[in-house]
Each structure stands twice: as C-alpha cells, then as structure tokens.
Write a protein that holds these residues in place. Structure first.
Motif, PDB file in Angstrom:
ATOM      1  N   ARG A 171      15.963  22.961  32.996  1.00 18.43           N
ATOM      2  CA  ARG A 171      17.352  22.542  33.112  1.00 18.43           C
ATOM      3  C   ARG A 171      17.722  21.769  31.853  1.00 18.43           C
ATOM      4  O   ARG A 171      16.903  20.996  31.319  1.00 18.43           O
ATOM      5  CB  ARG A 171      17.540  21.642  34.330  1.00 18.43           C
ATOM      6  CG  ARG A 171      17.105  22.260  35.655  1.00 18.43           C
ATOM      7  CD  ARG A 171      18.057  23.314  36.138  1.00 18.43           C
ATOM      8  NE  ARG A 171      17.663  23.820  37.453  1.00 18.43           N
ATOM      9  CZ  ARG A 171      18.161  24.907  38.032  1.00 18.43           C
ATOM     10  NH1 ARG A 171      19.096  25.607  37.400  1.00 18.43           N
ATOM     11  NH2 ARG A 171      17.743  25.295  39.217  1.00 18.43           N
ATOM     12  N   VAL A 172      18.931  21.955  31.378  1.00 16.04           N
ATOM     13  CA  VAL A 172      19.330  21.313  30.124  1.00 16.04           C
ATOM     14  C   VAL A 172      19.139  19.806  30.203  1.00 16.04           C
ATOM     15  O   VAL A 172      18.625  19.178  29.263  1.00 16.04           O
ATOM     16  CB  VAL A 172      20.791  21.663  29.772  1.00 16.04           C
ATOM     17  CG1 VAL A 172      21.263  20.853  28.570  1.00 16.04           C
ATOM     18  CG2 VAL A 172      20.921  23.153  29.475  1.00 16.04           C
ATOM     19  N   GLU A 173      19.524  19.209  31.339  1.00 14.04           N
ATOM     20  CA  GLU A 173      19.386  17.759  31.457  1.00 14.04           C
ATOM     21  C   GLU A 173      17.924  17.323  31.429  1.00 14.04           C
ATOM     22  O   GLU A 173      17.593  16.243  30.924  1.00 14.04           O
ATOM     23  CB  GLU A 173      20.049  17.241  32.748  1.00 14.04           C
ATOM     24  CG  GLU A 173      19.522  17.837  34.041  1.00 14.04           C
ATOM     25  CD  GLU A 173      20.266  19.082  34.495  1.00 14.04           C
ATOM     26  OE1 GLU A 173      20.252  19.367  35.708  1.00 14.04           O
ATOM     27  OE2 GLU A 173      20.858  19.766  33.619  1.00 14.04           O
ATOM     28  N   HIS A 174      17.021  18.180  31.925  1.00 17.08           N
ATOM     29  CA  HIS A 174      15.598  17.866  31.864  1.00 17.08           C
ATOM     30  C   HIS A 174      15.065  17.995  30.439  1.00 17.08           C
ATOM     31  O   HIS A 174      14.255  17.168  29.991  1.00 17.08           O
ATOM     32  CB  HIS A 174      14.807  18.777  32.803  1.00 17.08           C
ATOM     33  CG  HIS A 174      15.113  18.580  34.249  1.00 17.08           C
ATOM     34  ND1 HIS A 174      14.712  19.455  35.231  1.00 17.08           N
ATOM     35  CD2 HIS A 174      15.805  17.591  34.886  1.00 17.08           C
ATOM     36  CE1 HIS A 174      15.132  19.025  36.408  1.00 17.08           C
ATOM     37  NE2 HIS A 174      15.801  17.895  36.221  1.00 17.08           N
ATOM     38  N   LEU A 175      15.505  19.023  29.730  1.00 14.29           N
ATOM     39  CA  LEU A 175      15.105  19.174  28.333  1.00 14.29           C
ATOM     40  C   LEU A 175      15.580  17.995  27.492  1.00 14.29           C
ATOM     41  O   LEU A 175      14.860  17.517  26.609  1.00 14.29           O
ATOM     42  CB  LEU A 175      15.666  20.478  27.761  1.00 14.29           C
ATOM     43  CG  LEU A 175      14.874  21.751  28.050  1.00 14.29           C
ATOM     44  CD1 LEU A 175      15.665  22.982  27.608  1.00 14.29           C
ATOM     45  CD2 LEU A 175      13.514  21.719  27.370  1.00 14.29           C
TER      46      LEU A 175
END
Length: 305
Positions: free
Chosen positions: A49-53
């Motif tokens: 997920r972008v927020e996790h990256l």
C-alpha cells in the motif's frame, strides 16, 4: 572490480521490505554484503500500500542516517511497484491487491518519503496513462524501468520516447508460458538498442544457455546483472519472508511463494554471480566488470540514451 547491485530486497536473514526493519538488522545485512565484495547497492522495496511504502521509506532513511556502514553501501532506493500489471503471472510475487495505476500524486509521496534517495523505479508502462509518471520521474533524475508488465510495442516505444531506459529482470515478471512470438520479451528485444536490460544469472530465473543467447543478442555493453536478493541470500533452504509475504526456498536455492510456479526474488550472491558469468557463461573479466560494475553506474547516470 567494484560490484554495484541495483536490485537488493534483503540479505543474510534481513528483509529490507519489512515494516519493522531495525538499525541492527540493516547493519548486519550491509556488513555481510561488503564481506562478499559488494561496493554499492540500491535497496529495493517491493509493492505495498502506498501509505505503507511511505512509512517504510521514511524509516529506512532514518536508519541510514544513523549508520555509516549502511550509508556507505546503500547509494539509494529502487522502488519496484506499486504501479505494476496486476494480471496473473505478470504480478509475480507482488501482492496484486496493493497495485494501483501510476500517478504523479502517489509518486511524489514516495519520492518525498525517500528524501531524494530514489534512483530507480520499476513500473508497468501500460499502467502509466500518457506516460505522465514516467516523464515526471525522468524530469527529476529518477531512472524508470519496465517490469512486471505487458505493454504493447507501441506502449513500450511510447514509454521509451518519454524517458524509460531500463528493463527489470528480463525473462521474469511474466507468465511461465507466453505466446510464441507476440510477447513482452520480443518487444523488449526489438528496442534493445535503446534500453539497459537487467538479468538475474542464477540459472533459475533464466536458463544459462538462454541467458547467453540473450546477452549475445543484446550485447555486453547494454547488459546489467543483478542479484534480486531476498533475505534468504547466502543462507539456504528454508522459510523466509519478503514484505511480510511467505517465501519457500528449496534445496537448489530457488525462492517461490508457496504453491506458486512464479519465482519470488533470488538467493544468489555477487560472488556466485561472478562465478556463473565466468564458468557457466564463459565471459572474461572485462565483460564481467561491465555487467556488474560499469554498466549499472552508467545506467543510473541520469542521462537519456
């Protein structure tokens, strides 16, 4: 010879894609790579997920700033995803539920989190509408590579025209079986004079005889060898993880997601790459130096070909 490995997901039991990566783990992995003669790498983070990256990249930057050994070895980031083709076979070991179309807004978030250290991004050209993200990245000095993708020849040519200059782990990131002639590999080879083409020379990702054929056709001057190493690199058979996903490594050192025919990174080390290039493929020292030292540096020099 100073090997520069531009695709390293982990090493010696350490997963660079882990959400809870610690400074001690990072130091351990970097010391192990330096002991194996590696001079520089790009730390590779795969699809999430972008927020996790964003969180992973921010944490990684903080760890680098606290460790002189890690900051000496790691010259930047290679972000592989999340702008990939989610189709079966093309997505490989990446989580398809985390894939999103390429877009400038998410790209800005990733670049900001990496604090200017992103040097390479792998995406699927067919997932990049009007090649806007490719052009955005190239304008900011980030090299763009095609991988886990299935663009038409026109789409691939369009991406190259907008600044894409590289192909990630050629022969992989695609279904095990492909149409005989009309496939991504043939399209890449058609444009080989405009691309840097990366290979994983472990005998599993591409059979050695086929790899020699490809390099002879592409040319040593356009070829880059990478490990695509995961945490299992240098360890052997067992159960490991990449970005929280289970990976099984068999007795031959081949890594796969459980129950999947697709490969999940590699376990090869740079000394083994040098051995394979010399003894399995018959390359001399000058050619080997180009493929693991000079070419990766030139490919990341930010100049268009």
């Amino acid at each position: 010879m100073k090997p520069f490995d531009i695709q390293v997901n982990g090493y010696a039991g350490v997963d660079f894609c882990a959400s809870d990566l610690t400074g001690q783990q990072l130091h351990q992995a970097c010391e192990a790579m330096m002991a194996d003669g590696v001079e520089s790498i790009l730390a590779t983070l795969i699809t999430d997920r972008v927020e996790h990256l964003v969180k992973k990249l921010s944490n990684f930057v903080q760890l680098l700033n606290q460790d002189s050994v890690a900051s000496q070895l790691i010259r930047g980031f290679h972000i592989e995803g999340p702008f990939l083709n989610p189709g079966t076979g093309f997505i490989g070991a990446h989580p398809s539920e985390c894939v999103v179309p390429a877009n400038v807004e998410d790209t800005k978030r990733l670049l900001d989190a990496a604090d200017g250290m992103t040097q390479l991004i792998t995406l699927a050209p067919e997932q990049d509408p009007n090649f806007q993200t490719t052009e955005f990245l190239v304008d900011r000095g980030v090299v763009v590579s095609a991988g886990h993708c299935d663009p038409t020849l026109d789409q691939l040519r369009g991406a190259v025209d907008h600044g894409l200059t590289m192909i990630t782990h050629f022969g992989n990131g695609c279904p095990v079986q492909l149409p005989r002639h009309d496939n991504f590999l043939q399209r890449v080879l058609h444009l080989r004079d405009r691309l840097w083409i990366c290979f994983i020379p472990d005998g599993a990702h591409v059979d050695f005889y086929a790899l020699r054929n490809y390099v002879d056709f592409v040319g040593v001057d356009r070829t880059i060898m990478v490990t695509d190493a995961i945490s299992a690199a240098g360890l052997g058979k067992g159960n490991y993880e990449i970005s929280g996903l289970a990976v099984e490594v068999d007795e031959q050192g081949v890594a796969r997601r459980p129950g999947s025919p697709n490969l999940a990174g590699a376990t090869i080390t740079m000394p083994k790459i040098r051995h394979n290039l010399a003894h399995q493929l018959g390359f001399d020292e000058e050619a080997i130096r180009k493929m693991i030292d000079l070419n990766p540096r030139q490919a990341l020099s930010k100049s268009r070909t």
